[in-house]
Scaffold this motif. Structure first.
Motif, PDB file in Angstrom:
ATOM      1  N   CYS A  46     -17.025   0.831 -11.616  1.00 21.13           N
ATOM      2  CA  CYS A  46     -16.082   1.050 -10.512  1.00 21.13           C
ATOM      3  C   CYS A  46     -16.300   2.425  -9.883  1.00 21.13           C
ATOM      4  O   CYS A  46     -16.351   2.569  -8.651  1.00 21.13           O
TER       5      CYS A  46
ATOM      6  N   ARG B 203      -7.652   4.994  -0.550  1.00 27.32           N
ATOM      7  CA  ARG B 203      -7.903   3.555  -0.617  1.00 27.32           C
ATOM      8  C   ARG B 203      -7.429   3.078  -1.994  1.00 27.32           C
ATOM      9  O   ARG B 203      -8.210   3.047  -2.958  1.00 27.32           O
TER      10      ARG B 203
ATOM     11  N   ASP C 281      -3.186  -3.938  -7.955  1.00 28.46           N
ATOM     12  CA  ASP C 281      -3.237  -5.289  -8.495  1.00 28.46           C
ATOM     13  C   ASP C 281      -2.616  -6.242  -7.472  1.00 28.46           C
ATOM     14  O   ASP C 281      -2.034  -5.807  -6.477  1.00 28.46           O
TER      15      ASP C 281
ATOM     16  N   THR D  20       0.976   3.742  -3.364  1.00 26.38           N
ATOM     17  CA  THR D  20       0.188   4.972  -3.240  1.00 26.38           C
ATOM     18  C   THR D  20       1.040   6.234  -3.296  1.00 26.38           C
ATOM     19  O   THR D  20       0.553   7.295  -3.692  1.00 26.38           O
TER      20      THR D  20
ATOM     21  N   ASP E 137     -14.902   0.565 -15.899  1.00 27.88           N
ATOM     22  CA  ASP E 137     -14.490   1.789 -15.197  1.00 27.88           C
ATOM     23  C   ASP E 137     -15.711   2.541 -14.659  1.00 27.88           C
ATOM     24  O   ASP E 137     -15.694   3.066 -13.542  1.00 27.88           O
TER      25      ASP E 137
ATOM     26  N   MET F  80      -8.241   7.872  -9.333  1.00 24.74           N
ATOM     27  CA  MET F  80      -8.873   7.397  -8.103  1.00 24.74           C
ATOM     28  C   MET F  80      -8.329   8.143  -6.884  1.00 24.74           C
ATOM     29  O   MET F  80      -9.090   8.538  -5.988  1.00 24.74           O
TER      30      MET F  80
ATOM     31  N   GLN G 183      -6.288   1.283  -5.403  1.00 20.49           N
ATOM     32  CA  GLN G 183      -6.756   0.151  -6.204  1.00 20.49           C
ATOM     33  C   GLN G 183      -5.514  -0.557  -6.760  1.00 20.49           C
ATOM     34  O   GLN G 183      -5.017  -0.208  -7.830  1.00 20.49           O
TER      35      GLN G 183
ATOM     36  N   LYS H  52      -4.751  -1.133 -12.925  1.00 23.34           N
ATOM     37  CA  LYS H  52      -4.424  -1.027 -11.507  1.00 23.34           C
ATOM     38  C   LYS H  52      -2.918  -0.916 -11.311  1.00 23.34           C
ATOM     39  O   LYS H  52      -2.133  -1.331 -12.163  1.00 23.34           O
TER      40      LYS H  52
ATOM     41  N   ALA I 105     -10.993   6.189 -13.067  1.00 18.74           N
ATOM     42  CA  ALA I 105     -10.694   4.833 -12.598  1.00 18.74           C
ATOM     43  C   ALA I 105      -9.213   4.496 -12.681  1.00 18.74           C
ATOM     44  O   ALA I 105      -8.801   3.419 -12.253  1.00 18.74           O
TER      45      ALA I 105
ATOM     46  N   GLU J  51       0.831  -1.210   0.000  1.00 20.44           N
ATOM     47  CA  GLU J  51       0.000   0.000   0.000  1.00 20.44           C
ATOM     48  C   GLU J  51       0.861   1.253   0.000  1.00 20.44           C
ATOM     49  O   GLU J  51       0.582   2.217  -0.727  1.00 20.44           O
TER      50      GLU J  51
END
Length: 384
Positions: free
Chosen positions: A219, A352, A356, A160, A216, A194, A354, A378, A189, A156
């Protein structure tokens, strides 16, 4: 003397054999530390194609001054801007790959003040880094790292950090996002889209977004808090400008973050670009008075009528350069504040990501080829 040569010498002989085994293990460990594999890219001399290769690299030298030695636990994959590297005169025979890292501090230089061994850190390696992030151990200046919150995972954090910095740069520094503003985020997306949507919602903005496929669109429609309007551009029939003006009561949006724009007539643009991207005139039309257009289109061309329309609206155009913080040492303090805030928002659940499924290092070469061709949606993260 008898103990060494007589029947009782078995004990010392066993001891010697243990020492020999110990030495052998130590030498083996030393050899393992001397070389390790890292991922690099090489550009063809005849065309713009690049190839990714694993190279053996020697063990890192002693950590000095302000440098930190980090054991990499995760590294995110992002497209490499070879054009920028050429413009900055940073081209090499083999250029290191992977810059968004998270890991554990192994050693620190004598002048390092923010970190100590065993700290968990995250950061973005600078453009001129000699070490690839896709390697077991890297050396990095302490000013490119911040502490990783305990509740945030390695993947994460690495997955990010870059898009968080890009979203912050676009919405805070280039367009001054504030509560009640209306924001159009193109290609919502995507990884950047995002993250930007989540940051805009957190700041109390009204968000409109575009979707390039049914997947997308679904989503984006599932997001909470919900998006004010999702514009489906997958069939090429949706009019982005009309939809935005309708949603804002004819006032236009306050901020636009694009994902590229069309600059020319339909006959001069590729079919895919025609379908998914708005024309620059559409963006100018949907901007409100005093609006901010943040563009990722580095070759944006505005004709005198375009400039005049922006002048009448009192609107501004800003360019989102991923490396702007890398190219200015003066802004280092602001950059560290952004990195820290991105991690705080990730820890608190504002962001948050997204992501893979994590991939092992031996698959990084193939995955990087996909990322470089912009074929993934992703964020891809290599986990060590």
């Amino acid at each position: 003397m008898g103990a060494a040569l007589g029947p009782a010498g078995a004990g010392p002989l066993q001891k010697d054999s243990k020492v020999a085994v110990g030495k052998t293990q130590a030498v083996g460990a030393a050899r393992r530390q001397v070389t390790m594999k890292g991922l690099y890219f090489q550009k063809s001399s005849t065309n713009e194609e690049i190839t990714f290769v694993f190279q053996e690299r020697e063990n890192l030298p002693v950590t000095e001054d302000y440098y930190v030695k980090v054991q990499v636990k995760a590294c995110a994959l992002s497209q490499i801007n070879t054009k920028l590297l050429a413009e900055m005169k940073m081209e090499k025979d083999f250029f290191p790959v992977g810059r968004e890292i998270a890991g554990i501090v192994l050693d620190v230089g004598s002048k390092v003040s923010f970190f100590q061994p065993d700290d968990e850190v995250v950061g973005i390696l600078p453009l001129d880094s000699e070490d690839p992030g896709l390697c077991e151990v890297v050396r990095v200046h302490e000013h490119y790292l911040v502490h990783k919150p305990e509740k945030v995972t390695w993947t994460e954090a690495a997955g990010t950090i870059r898009d968080g910095v890009r979203a912050y740069t676009a919405l805070h520094y280039l367009s001054h996002l504030s509560p009640g503003k209306s924001v159009l985020i193109m290609d919502g997306a995507s990884a950047l889209g995002m993250t930007a949507i989540q940051l805009a919602h957190h700041r109390g903005a009204k968000v409109i977004s575009t979707a390039g496929s049914l997947e997308d669109k679904q989503c984006l429609e599932r997001l909470r808090p919900s998006i004010a309007r999702v514009i489906d551009v997958s069939n090429g029939k949706a009019h982005v400008a009309e939809s935005c003006l309708e949603e804002t009561g004819g006032l236009g949006v306050d901020i636009v973050l694009d994902a590229g724009v069309r600059l020319y007539s339909k006959d001069d643009e590729p079919a895919v670009k025609l379908q998914l991207l708005p024309h620059k005139h559409d963006i100018i039309t949907l901007l409100g008075v005093g609006g901010h257009w943040v563009t990722t289109e580095e070759n944006l061309q505005l004709d005198p009528p375009d400039s005049h329309c922006l002048f009448l609206k009192g609107a501004t155009v800003a360019f989102l350069n991923d490396e702007v913080w890398n190219l200015s040492n003066v802004q280092q303090g602001k950059y560290l504040c952004i990195l820290k805030d991105v991690m705080e928002k990730l820890s608190s659940g504002v962001f948050r990501p997204q992501l893979d499924e994590p991939i092992p290092l031996y698959e990084a070469k193939v995955s990087m080829e996909v990322v470089q061709k912009n074929q993934g949606r992703k964020k891809q993260v290599v986990q060590f």
